[in-house]
Structures are given as structure tokens and as C-alpha cells.
Design an enzyme around this catalytic site. Structure first.
Site, PDB file in Angstrom:
ATOM      1  N   CYS A  25       0.810  -1.228   0.000  1.00 38.31           N
ATOM      2  CA  CYS A  25       0.000   0.000   0.000  1.00 38.31           C
ATOM      3  C   CYS A  25       0.837   1.270   0.000  1.00 38.31           C
ATOM      4  CB  CYS A  25      -0.890   0.044   1.236  1.00 38.31           C
ATOM      5  SG  CYS A  25      -1.886  -1.404   1.493  1.00 38.31           S
TER       6      CYS A  25
HETATM    7  O1  KQY Z   1      -4.152  -0.002   2.294  1.00 43.77           O
HETATM    8  C1  KQY Z   1      -4.169   0.953   1.576  1.00 43.77           C
HETATM    9  N1  KQY Z   1      -4.006   0.837   0.288  1.00 43.77           N
HETATM   10  C2  KQY Z   1      -4.426   2.294   2.086  1.00 43.77           C
HETATM   11  C3  KQY Z   1      -4.818   2.319   3.486  1.00 43.77           C
HETATM   12  C4  KQY Z   1      -5.251   3.672   3.861  1.00 43.77           C
HETATM   13  C5  KQY Z   1      -5.441   3.803   5.295  1.00 43.77           C
HETATM   14  C6  KQY Z   1      -5.644   5.205   5.710  1.00 43.77           C
HETATM   15  N2  KQY Z   1      -5.724   5.309   7.122  1.00 43.77           N
END
Ligand code: KQY
Length: 364
Positions: free
Chosen positions: A357
Site C-alpha cells: 500500500c
Molecule cells: O491499504 C491501503 N491501500 C491504504 C490504506 C489507507 C489507510 C488510511 N488510514
């Protein structure tokens, strides 16, 4: 120089390469917001620096960082990591950096999705998100690649491709009313074909239990190579994750990819014990209007599927669980030509995601 292109990647012969295809670099963003990262983001910064420095052993890394944090980031990341000053709202490059596409001649362009912080005013995770929405265009300019502006909400973590015409995604996220309520499933499939250059869309149901992204696929399943999918598995009776993963396995078992292949599924067990927020961790997160609550005892969406493939390497999170070793061994067996590096993932998980992420590959 970066021009805005008004056609679509598919119409111009561009498609998103698989993550295992060679990269020119990896983009990341420095974390700092104290209402998502505990203790003024200091522990998260150490974790992000570790990810950046590890990836930099394999490929160039560019870290976007605010003016205020520039010197601190410079102290923590290695000299191999390039820093660029860009304002962002948070640090999820998978979702806010562009998705890059490439044509047969090897030319690369950027796809700039609409970003609404994972749900806008209907369950979004912070507000405002203007800087994050603007980030993909900034990065396209920095990377000197032309850019398509897609006309719908999508985050990069909500899709995976095999580079051979197949896209994997989840209904929980892409069909969520807080993303594109005006679009039908068929409309969304057509847009994925247009902007990713794929032909076949494979739909899983849900993502990891309680994933605050509304079930991003990159936390539950990914392609390991064409025809082979890694799936987060759970064998705890009565755990909601078990039913979610079993449903995903059943769906994958009935699917054919764009080349007509049946899919082989490799299970990657989730941590043997659910990972939850400790009281001292929750206490370190600032509470602000519209931010995601962080309560002691709340379960986190921990998964080893959230790894990043670098040139010749693979970076996978560890959670201090016996399954850390199991996941590392499975991935090492699946990728005999890559060095598998396992790094602490808990601080990134506390912010809502993990290694995949916070990274975004730009193809070579
Ligand atoms: O896991 C993701 N691709 C993004 C997570 C965002 C979390 C924001 N608190």
C-alpha cells in the site's frame, strides 16, 4: 514535461504491466499526519525508511516528502533514496501515485484516477484529500510521462493485473456506493479495460476482514505469475476471515483468466492470532474531526499478501507471529530468483495498510 491525454490507454495500445515486470523506480510518500500515525508518526517514519532503504537495494526509490519533514526524512533514509518535496495528505503511494501503463515500444504513461480518500464523505478515512488527489499529476510531471485522467474513483490497491490481460479486484471495494455509485458493474469493467488495457475482470467478494479501504484486493490476493494467485487464508473456525477467504478460494477455483487458464491458488495464512491495537498505540494517535478512530483492542487487517515485488527482490511484512516464517518460506519457494526480505510491518499496519500500500512501481 507531462501532457494530459484525452483518449484511453487501451485505445493507444498501453496496458499496466504486472508488478514482476522490470521497474524504473518505486515511488513512496513520507508519513507524518499525527491523526493516523501514532506518536507524531515517528515510529511509522522508521518503518517507512526501512521499507525504502530495503527496496533501494534493488531499484531506485523516490520518496515524496513535505517541506517540513524534508530534513528528518533525509536523516532516516539512505543516500540511495531520492527525496522530492511534494505536499500530500497521507502516505499511501499505491493509491495516490499514478498507475503506470506501458506500450509495446516500452513507452510509459501515467493513469491519474479520481481519489476520494477511500469513500469521500461516506466512510472516507480523512478530509480533505485535495493534495492526495493532485499527487498523481505531480508525479507524472516529475517522471516526465504523459497522463490520462480517468473519469472514475479508483485506488491502485483495489486492482492487481497479471500483465497478460487479466485484472483481479473485489466487489466490496469497486461496487461500494462510496466509490462510483453512478456506474454499474459493467460500466466499471469497461473502464478497467479502457484504463488498464485488460480484457478479463476477475471479481472476488470481500477483502481482508475489517480492511478500512473497503476490501482492497492487494491485501487479500495477488498474482504471483500468470495463472497463479496468492490468497490470504485462515483456518480459525468462526473467524469471519475464514468465510471470506473460503469464498475467494471457491471463486478463484471457478475462474479462467484472459488467456483461458484455470488459476492455481497458493495459500498464504494470515497471522495465527488476530493482530489488534494496543492501548499505548491507540493513545498515541491524535483524534481529529473526520479521522479514522484507533481504539485499543480493535482488530487490524494484517496480511502477508501485502508485499512488494522489486527488481530481483520481494519485501514482505512481519507481524511478530509464527506465520511470519511460514509466509516467508512460501514466498521464497514461489520466487526462487528473488531475494525475500522481511521487515517489521506493525507500524504500517497501525495506519491501515502495509508494504504494498505504501509503494508504487514505475515500469522500466
Ligand atoms: O491499504 C491501503 N491501500 C491504504 C490504506 C489507507 C489507510 C488510511 N488510514
Amino acid at each position: 514535461m507531462s501532457k494530459l491525454i484525452t483518449s484511453t490507454p487501451a485505445a493507444d495500445g498501453y496496458a499496466m504491466p504486472a508488478e514482476w515486470a522490470p521497474h524504473a523506480r518505486c515511488w513512496m510518500i513520507w508519513p507524518e499526519r499525527p491523526d493516523n500515525w501514532r506518536d507524531g508518526a515517528v515510529p511509522a517514519q522508521t518503518a517507512f525508511a526501512r521499507v525504502a532503504n530495503t527496496i533501494a537495494e534493488f531499484e531506485p526509490v523516490t520518496m515524496c516528502v513535505s517541506v517540513a519533514q524534508f530534513h528528518r526524512a533525509r536523516r532516516l533514509v539512505s543516500g540511495a533514496v531520492t527525496l522530492v518535496e511534494i505536499a500530500t495528505n497521507d502516505a499511501w503511494a499505491r493509491d495516490t501515485a499514478p498507475t503506470f501503463v506501458r506500450n509495446a515500444a516500452g513507452e510509459v504513461r501515467a493513469v491519474d484516477w479520481i481519489f476520494n480518500a477511500w469513500g469521500g464523505l461516506d466512510g472516507g478515512l480523512y478530509r480533505s484529500w485535495d493534495d492526495d488527489h493532485a499527487l498523481a499529476a505531480h508525479i507524472a510531471r516529475r517522471a516526465a510521462v504523459d497522463r490520462y485522467a480517468a473519469d472514475f474513483v479508483l485506488e491502485g490497491g483495489a486492482i492487481h493485473v497479471d500483465g497478460e490481460g487479466t485484472c483481479l479486484t473485489t466487489e466490496e471495494c469497486l461496487l461500494n456506493r462510496n466509490r462510483n455509485p453512478q456506474l454499474s458493474r459493467e460500466d466499471i469493467e469497461q473502464r478497467l479495460r479502457d484504463y488498464l488495457g485488460v480484457r478479463e475482470i476477475l471479481w472476488l467478494g470481500q477483502g481482508i476482514y475489517l480492511d478500512e479501504t473497503d476490501g482492497h484486493v492487494d491485501n487479500i490476493a495477488c498474482f504471483l505469475r500468470p495463472g497463479v494467485v496468492a490468497l490470504a487464508t485462515c483456518d480459525r473456525a468462526g473467524d469471519p476471515q475464514t468465510a471470506i477467504s473460503d469464498d475467494a478460494r471457491a471463486r478463484l477455483g471457478a475462474m479462467r483468466d484472459a488467456q483461458g487458464r484455470a488459476l492455481e491458488v497458493i495459500g498464504l495464512p494470515v497471522p495465527s492470532v488476530p493482530v489488534t491495537i494496543a492501548a499505548r498505540e491507540a493513545a498515541g494517535v491524535l483524534v481529529t474531526h473526520g479521522s479514522q478512530p484507533r481504539r485499543a483492542g480493535d482488530r487490524l487487517a494484517a496480511s502477508y499478501v501485502n508485499f512488494y515485488l522489486a527488481n530481483g527482490g520481494l519485501v514482505v511484512p512481519a507481524f511478530g507471529d509464527p506465520n511470519d516464517d511460514v509466509a516467508r518460506a512460501i514466498l521464497a519457494e514461489q520466487f526462487p530468483d528473488r531475494l525475500v526480505r522481511q521487515i517489521p510491518g506493525r507500524e504500517i499496519l497501525l495506519g491501515g495498510g502495509n508494504v504494498h500500500c505504501i509503494t508504487q512501481q514505475q515500469p522500466r
